[in-house]
Design an enzyme around this catalytic site. Structure first.
Site, PDB file in Angstrom:
ATOM      1  N   TYR A 158      -0.243  31.686  49.255  1.00 41.59           N
ATOM      2  CA  TYR A 158       0.473  32.350  50.348  1.00 41.59           C
ATOM      3  C   TYR A 158       1.873  31.773  50.521  1.00 41.59           C
ATOM      4  O   TYR A 158       2.857  32.510  50.658  1.00 41.59           O
ATOM      5  CB  TYR A 158      -0.346  32.194  51.628  1.00 41.59           C
ATOM      6  CG  TYR A 158       0.243  32.825  52.860  1.00 41.59           C
ATOM      7  CD1 TYR A 158       0.213  34.203  53.042  1.00 41.59           C
ATOM      8  CD2 TYR A 158       0.794  32.040  53.867  1.00 41.59           C
ATOM      9  CE1 TYR A 158       0.743  34.784  54.193  1.00 41.59           C
ATOM     10  CE2 TYR A 158       1.316  32.609  55.012  1.00 41.59           C
ATOM     11  CZ  TYR A 158       1.286  33.982  55.180  1.00 41.59           C
ATOM     12  OH  TYR A 158       1.803  34.545  56.309  1.00 41.59           O
ATOM     13  N   LYS A 162       5.399  33.815  50.027  1.00 38.32           N
ATOM     14  CA  LYS A 162       6.349  33.959  51.124  1.00 38.32           C
ATOM     15  C   LYS A 162       7.688  33.290  50.809  1.00 38.32           C
ATOM     16  O   LYS A 162       8.752  33.787  51.216  1.00 38.32           O
ATOM     17  CB  LYS A 162       5.766  33.390  52.412  1.00 38.32           C
ATOM     18  CG  LYS A 162       4.592  34.195  52.972  1.00 38.32           C
ATOM     19  CD  LYS A 162       4.959  35.642  53.237  1.00 38.32           C
ATOM     20  CE  LYS A 162       3.870  36.381  53.992  1.00 38.32           C
ATOM     21  NZ  LYS A 162       4.216  37.807  54.201  1.00 38.32           N
TER      22      LYS A 162
END
Length: 303
Positions: A158, A162
């Site tokens: 993640y 991002k």
């Protein structure tokens, strides 16, 4: 505030069946935009459209998992076929597969990167092709995260996705400037299914959901933590004419807090004639460049 009005504009919001995405879609519709609601769950997408249309807005649903070029093109086509154009692409869709590095599988990694990073890339690429064809500019609004700015335990996949999204925004700001298309990342901190799993936030979110108890100032101001609706105003602003001069930025919002995240930059430098040997670096590091190392990780809430 005519510059905030979105009448006549059309937006796609991925992952907008519930949570942050739904708040974004509702805010855009309330400002006058027509919205394509996207979610992997057809019922969630249909329910979101009903919420918007019952409030007097215009919306249609397209249930498709983002990630592929075909899905991105279908979303843009849905906007054009139903509303005649596309002015804003808001990429919010995401999944989580949190595990520490040594337990994270290839599938865990690939699934998160496919939805967050590749999904953002394909949706924005398809949107920009349409915006450039229209020749009237546009707005790219993507979802970043504090994890992508600072890293976060158990979120290799993640955080990497991002961080990549933040880098893409900076690149797109340059590439799209001549077309009048801006590109910015929203860095939200809000009560979601993910943050509900964090023990320090869980009781406050439960109290809000079950009893309507507002978050205290220690959350809203101290942690910059609020509801999805607290984030939605930033998305509506970035979709509007009022944000025409803002591009390439990572903007944080949550609770009562609005913030601008810095971009990576050199914070300490040293020079030596002839270049750096390993021995020279070892001698210099603790007294010059490495004297104040950079922090990493999201700080624990101070409640």
């Amino acid at each position: 505030m005519d510059r905030i009005a979105l009448s006549g504009r059309v937006a796609v919001v991925t992952g907008s069946g519930r949570g942050l995405g739904l708040a974004y879609a509702r805010a855009l519709a309330a400002a006058g935009a027509s919205v394509v609601v996207n979610d992997v769950d057809p019922q969630a997408a249909a329910d979101a459209v009903k919420v918007i249309t019952d409030a007097g807005g215009r919306a249609v649903a397209l249930a498709v998992p983002v990630g592929t070029a075909e899905a991105a093109e279908a979303l843009v086509a849905c906007a054009v076929e139903n509303f005649g154009r596309l002015d804003a692409m808001v990429t919010n869709a995401g999944v989580l597969r949190d595990k520490v590095l040594w337990k994270m599988t290839d599938e865990d990694f690939d699934t998160v990167v496919q939805v967050h990073l590749r999904g953002t890339f394909t949706c924005v690429r398809a949107a920009v092709e349409r915006m450039r064809e229209q020749g009237e500019g546009g707005r790219i609004i993507v979802a970043g995260s504090p994890a992508g700015q600072r890293g976060n335990f158990g979120q290799t996949n993640y955080a990497a996705a991002k961080a990549g999204i933040a880098a893409m925004v900076r690149t797109w700001a340059m590439e799209l400037a001549r077309a009048g298309v801006t590109a910015n990342a929203v860095i939200p901190v809000a009560a979601t299914a993910m943050t509900k799993t964090i023990p320090v936030f869980a009781p406050h979110i439960e109290a809000l959901e079950q009893h309507g108890t507002p978050f205290p100032d220690t959350l809203r101001k101290g942690e910059g933590f609020g509801t999805p609706e607290d984030v939605a105003g930033l998305v509506a602003f970035l979709a509007s004419e009022a944000s025409a001069g803002i591009t390439g930025q990572c903007i944080g919002v949550g609770g009562d807090k609005l913030a601008l995240w810095s971009h990576p930059e050199e914070v300490a430098v040293a020079y030596t004639d002839g270049g750096w040997s390993a021995e020279a670096i070892a001698a210099t590091w603790p007294v010059s460049v490495g004297r104040n190392p950079q922090i990493y990780g999201i700080p624990a809430p101070q409640l």
